[in-house]
Design a protein around this motif. Structure first.
Motif, short mmCIF file in Angstrom:
data_model
loop_
_atom_site.label_atom_id
_atom_site.label_comp_id
_atom_site.label_asym_id
_atom_site.label_seq_id
_atom_site.Cartn_x
_atom_site.Cartn_y
_atom_site.Cartn_z
N ASN A 25 0.12 22.58 22.04
CA ASN A 25 -0.67 23.63 21.62
C ASN A 25 -1.34 23.11 20.10
O ASN A 25 -0.88 22.30 19.41
CB ASN A 25 0.12 24.78 21.02
CG ASN A 25 0.74 25.43 22.22
OD1 ASN A 25 -0.02 25.86 23.09
ND2 ASN A 25 1.88 25.92 22.21
N ILE A 26 -2.78 23.25 19.98
CA ILE A 26 -3.71 22.92 18.94
C ILE A 26 -4.26 23.90 18.48
O ILE A 26 -4.90 24.92 19.24
CB ILE A 26 -4.57 21.76 19.39
CG1 ILE A 26 -3.64 20.43 19.97
CG2 ILE A 26 -5.33 21.24 18.21
CD1 ILE A 26 -4.67 19.38 20.50
N GLU A 27 -4.16 24.31 17.21
CA GLU A 27 -5.02 25.31 16.64
C GLU A 27 -5.56 25.02 15.26
O GLU A 27 -4.80 24.19 14.36
CB GLU A 27 -4.03 26.59 16.56
CG GLU A 27 -3.00 26.34 15.71
CD GLU A 27 -1.98 27.56 15.40
OE1 GLU A 27 -2.37 28.68 16.36
OE2 GLU A 27 -0.96 27.69 14.90
N ASN A 28 -6.67 25.59 14.73
CA ASN A 28 -7.04 25.44 13.59
C ASN A 28 -6.30 26.45 12.68
O ASN A 28 -6.03 27.51 12.93
CB ASN A 28 -8.48 25.77 13.37
CG ASN A 28 -9.28 25.08 14.26
OD1 ASN A 28 -9.32 23.68 13.94
ND2 ASN A 28 -10.52 25.33 15.11
N CYS A 29 -6.08 26.02 11.52
CA CYS A 29 -5.21 26.68 10.23
C CYS A 29 -6.00 26.35 9.05
O CYS A 29 -6.73 25.34 8.78
CB CYS A 29 -3.85 26.58 10.37
SG CYS A 29 -3.51 24.99 9.93
N VAL A 30 -5.72 27.33 8.13
CA VAL A 30 -6.10 27.20 6.61
C VAL A 30 -4.91 27.52 5.86
O VAL A 30 -4.30 28.40 5.82
CB VAL A 30 -7.28 28.34 6.39
CG1 VAL A 30 -7.48 28.12 4.71
CG2 VAL A 30 -8.56 28.05 7.15
N LEU A 31 -4.79 26.60 4.97
CA LEU A 31 -3.74 26.57 4.00
C LEU A 31 -4.23 27.21 2.44
O LEU A 31 -5.28 26.44 2.19
CB LEU A 31 -2.84 25.23 3.72
CG LEU A 31 -2.48 24.81 4.97
CD1 LEU A 31 -1.52 23.43 4.45
CD2 LEU A 31 -1.41 25.65 5.53
N ILE A 40 5.04 21.48 -2.26
CA ILE A 40 4.60 20.53 -3.09
C ILE A 40 3.68 19.57 -2.64
O ILE A 40 2.67 19.31 -3.38
CB ILE A 40 5.80 19.67 -3.79
CG1 ILE A 40 6.63 20.93 -4.91
CG2 ILE A 40 5.35 18.65 -4.61
CD1 ILE A 40 7.61 20.43 -5.33
N GLN A 41 3.76 19.28 -1.32
CA GLN A 41 2.93 18.05 -0.87
C GLN A 41 1.56 18.73 -0.20
O GLN A 41 0.86 18.11 0.20
CB GLN A 41 3.75 17.04 -0.03
CG GLN A 41 4.56 16.40 -0.73
CD GLN A 41 5.40 15.33 0.17
OE1 GLN A 41 5.37 15.43 1.43
NE2 GLN A 41 5.95 14.25 -0.14
N ALA A 42 1.51 20.02 -0.01
CA ALA A 42 0.43 20.70 0.65
C ALA A 42 -0.87 20.91 -0.41
O ALA A 42 -0.55 21.04 -1.57
CB ALA A 42 1.01 21.97 1.14
N LYS A 43 -1.74 20.63 0.25
CA LYS A 43 -3.23 20.78 -0.45
C LYS A 43 -3.79 21.92 0.23
O LYS A 43 -4.06 22.02 1.53
CB LYS A 43 -3.92 19.68 -0.48
CG LYS A 43 -3.15 18.42 -1.12
CD LYS A 43 -3.47 18.22 -2.53
CE LYS A 43 -3.10 16.96 -3.07
NZ LYS A 43 -1.98 17.03 -3.98
N PRO A 44 -4.56 22.87 -0.42
CA PRO A 44 -5.27 24.08 0.27
C PRO A 44 -6.43 23.46 1.15
O PRO A 44 -6.91 22.31 0.57
CB PRO A 44 -5.93 24.92 -0.93
CG PRO A 44 -4.96 24.26 -2.24
CD PRO A 44 -4.49 23.08 -1.99
N GLY A 45 -6.68 24.01 2.19
CA GLY A 45 -7.74 23.36 2.98
C GLY A 45 -7.92 23.76 4.39
O GLY A 45 -6.74 24.33 4.83
N ARG A 46 -8.64 23.36 5.08
CA ARG A 46 -8.66 23.67 6.47
C ARG A 46 -7.82 22.41 7.32
O ARG A 46 -7.74 21.16 6.89
CB ARG A 46 -9.94 23.49 7.17
CG ARG A 46 -10.78 24.97 6.70
CD ARG A 46 -12.39 24.72 6.90
NE ARG A 46 -12.54 24.26 8.10
CZ ARG A 46 -13.70 24.07 8.71
NH1 ARG A 46 -14.81 24.44 8.12
NH2 ARG A 46 -13.94 23.71 9.94
N TYR A 47 -7.03 22.78 8.34
CA TYR A 47 -6.23 21.78 8.86
C TYR A 47 -6.13 21.96 10.32
O TYR A 47 -6.60 23.39 10.73
CB TYR A 47 -4.86 21.84 8.31
CG TYR A 47 -4.72 21.32 7.12
CD1 TYR A 47 -4.24 19.90 6.72
CD2 TYR A 47 -4.82 21.94 5.98
CE1 TYR A 47 -4.37 19.37 5.38
CE2 TYR A 47 -4.55 21.62 4.66
CZ TYR A 47 -4.59 20.49 4.37
OH TYR A 47 -4.16 20.08 3.13
#
Length: 76
Positions: A25-31, A40-47
């Motif tokens: 399964n592949i999907e676009n997501c936004v953090l 801690i290691q996450a950066k906001p943005g599109r993934y």
């Protein structure tokens, strides 16, 4: 990325000697900033989120800590 997906699929195939199901399964997501603040290691943005599952035998607990070693294999 292609090599990673290929390795995952080959390992899944090997874990299902009598057949089974492999699902990708592949999907676009936004953090968002709130999520990133809690991880801690996450950066906001599109993934892109890629999820690979299979109905194979699973990874034995005694080797689970070795699966990310570069030359680790369970093949003889």
């Amino acid at each position: 990325m292609q090599q990673i997906l290929l390795n995952l699929c080959v390992n899944a195939r090997d874990a299902m000697p009598n057949g089974g199901t492999l699902t990708i399964n592949i999907e676009n997501c936004v953090l968002d900033k709130q999520y990133a603040a809690m991880h801690i290691q996450a950066k906001p943005g599109r993934y892109v989120n890629i999820n690979v599952t299979d109905s194979g035998t699973g990874i034995p607990p005694e080797i689970l800590d070795k699966i990310f070693e570069p030359f680790f294999t369970t093949n003889p």
